[in-house]
Write an enzyme that holds these catalytic residues in place. Structure first.
Site, mmCIF file in Angstrom:
data_model
loop_
_atom_site.group_PDB
_atom_site.id
_atom_site.type_symbol
_atom_site.label_atom_id
_atom_site.label_comp_id
_atom_site.label_asym_id
_atom_site.label_seq_id
_atom_site.Cartn_x
_atom_site.Cartn_y
_atom_site.Cartn_z
ATOM 1 N N CYS A 60 -5.764 17.880 47.652
ATOM 2 C CA CYS A 60 -4.588 18.362 48.383
ATOM 3 C C CYS A 60 -5.013 19.454 49.366
ATOM 4 O O CYS A 60 -5.525 20.492 48.958
ATOM 5 C CB CYS A 60 -3.526 18.920 47.444
ATOM 6 S SG CYS A 60 -2.071 19.456 48.380
ATOM 7 N N LYS B 159 -8.489 11.074 42.900
ATOM 8 C CA LYS B 159 -8.075 10.918 44.301
ATOM 9 C C LYS B 159 -8.916 11.809 45.191
ATOM 10 O O LYS B 159 -8.908 13.035 45.050
ATOM 11 C CB LYS B 159 -6.586 11.254 44.430
ATOM 12 C CG LYS B 159 -6.045 11.005 45.827
ATOM 13 C CD LYS B 159 -4.545 10.899 45.785
ATOM 14 C CE LYS B 159 -3.936 10.732 47.150
ATOM 15 N NZ LYS B 159 -2.491 10.564 47.077
ATOM 16 N N ASN C 111 -6.859 10.782 50.625
ATOM 17 C CA ASN C 111 -5.757 11.725 50.785
ATOM 18 C C ASN C 111 -5.714 12.107 52.270
ATOM 19 O O ASN C 111 -6.479 11.577 53.075
ATOM 20 C CB ASN C 111 -5.985 12.951 49.875
ATOM 21 C CG ASN C 111 -4.669 13.619 49.501
ATOM 22 O OD1 ASN C 111 -3.738 13.670 50.316
ATOM 23 N ND2 ASN C 111 -4.578 14.140 48.297
ATOM 24 N N GLY D 90 -4.181 4.985 53.323
ATOM 25 C CA GLY D 90 -4.324 5.771 54.545
ATOM 26 C C GLY D 90 -3.843 4.948 55.722
ATOM 27 O O GLY D 90 -4.587 4.165 56.293
ATOM 28 N N GLY E 54 2.197 5.031 51.675
ATOM 29 C CA GLY E 54 2.846 6.340 51.628
ATOM 30 C C GLY E 54 3.773 6.556 52.802
ATOM 31 O O GLY E 54 4.958 6.188 52.771
#
Ligand SMILES: Cc1cc2nc3c(=O)[nH]c(=O)nc-3n(C[C@H](O)[C@H](O)[C@H](O)COP(=O)(O)O)c2cc1C
Length: 309
Positions: A132, A167, A194, A248, A270
């Site tokens: 993150c 991840k 990510n 992605g 996402g």
């Protein structure tokens, strides 16, 4: 139910390889109210990143659109693991899809403690977010170094018998040593990528647009970067039989197929869900049609089939 799409992802049985990604579907509560949304149409739902203690997240604004992309700096806002497990999961456990927790922490002990709590819950797997970019402590800092990445994975491995997925961040020079460290520390699967670190500036006020100044870039803009990272990961993960959830910028069936071909076993959606929340089911159907058209018996036969590799 299409048998050609069934797969066992590191011990998690999925009816199809499409996973809705963490942070883009909350805890599934809004999807449940949508006309036409069917949880059985997707393989799994990844829950919002969860920490030991509740977090309010970053100051607003937290989102900024860019050409073909989205910058976010939510900062892992969540009600804390205990609340998620006691109050939210009981409402989700009956859904006809698999649930994957997504965990984060400021220390290695935090990760282990959250994993231990989820171990005693109905989730089917635990995704460790060591990538993150939007929190000051922890998050991507753990995922940028093979040694700390391995320490987090090993601590979570000790804390749970559920399948674990690590991840990974694209914000590193070479993603392969981090993946190898995670594999050696006991991860069952990898997930990538990510978001990419980015920034948006208002030329009139000369101020950063995001309250956190920097954020994570997602959406179609990052797809070429993601494809390369998944292809590189496949090289180190395949010899160990470790599957990859490729993600992605996926916004169409063709995008999903590209990720499978470079080495993903499952794919995540996402940002594209903000435009079309039904996209997961549509892409699952699209993959089934692609298999039929190309006379491929099973989706697993597509993984890592890049020609001229
Ligand atoms: C608004 C937003 C919130 C996110 N929150 C999380 C999170 O809590 N945990 C996590 O691991 N990834 C989080 N992500 C990253 C996504 O799960 C995904 O890995 C990334 O956005 C790339 O996929 P996409 O381009 O299809 O969105 C978030 C992404 C967005 C856009």
């Amino acid at each position: 139910m299409n048998e050609a799409l069934h797969l066992n992802l590191a011990g998690i049985p999925l009816t199809n390889p499409v996973i809705l990604l963490s942070g883009c579907v909350g805890f599934g509560e809004e999807l449940a109210t949508l006309d036409g949304f069917d949880f059985a149409s997707i393989g799994a739902l990844c829950l919002k990143g969860t920490t030991l203690e509740p977090r309010l997240g970053n100051p607003p604004p937290r989102l900024a659109e860019t050409p073909c992309g989205l910058l976010n700096a939510i900062g892992l806002q969540n009600p804390g693991a205990r609340f998620v497990i006691d109050r939210i999961l009981p409402r989700l456990a009956h859904l006809p899809t698999r649930l994957i927790a997504n965990i984060a922490g400021s220390t290695i002990d935090d990760y282990a403690a959250v994993a231990r709590l989820f171990d005693d819950s109905p989730v089917d797997g635990i995704e460790i977010n060591i990538s993150c970019p939007n929190v000051k402590e922890g998050g991507a800092a753990f995922g940028a170094d093979p040694r700390t990445a391995a320490q987090v994975v090993a601590a979570v491995r000790q804390a749970t018998t559920k399948p674990i997925i690590t991840k990974l961040s694209p914000n590193v020079t070479d993603i392969r040593p981090i993946a190898t460290a995670a594999i050696e520390a006991g991860t069952d699967a990898l997930s990538a990528i990510n978001t990419l670190m980015g920034m948006a500036v208002d030329s009139t006020t000369r101020r950063p647009i995001l309250g956190n100044r920097q954020g994570g870039l997602s959406g179609p803009a990052i797809k070429p970067v993601a494809l390369l990272k998944v292809w590189q990961l496949h090289q180190v993960a395949a010899p160990h039989g470790i599957p990859i959830i490729g993600q992605g910028g996926i916004a169409s069936t063709e995008d999903a197929i590209e990720f499978l071909v470079v080495g993903a076993s499952a794919i995540g959606i996402g940002t594209a869900l903000f435009r079309n929340p039904l996209l997961g089911g549509e892409i699952a159907t699209g993959i089934a049609l692609y298999l039929e058209k190309h006379q491929i018996a099973h989706v697993t036969a597509l993984t890592g089939t890049l020609n001229n590799a």
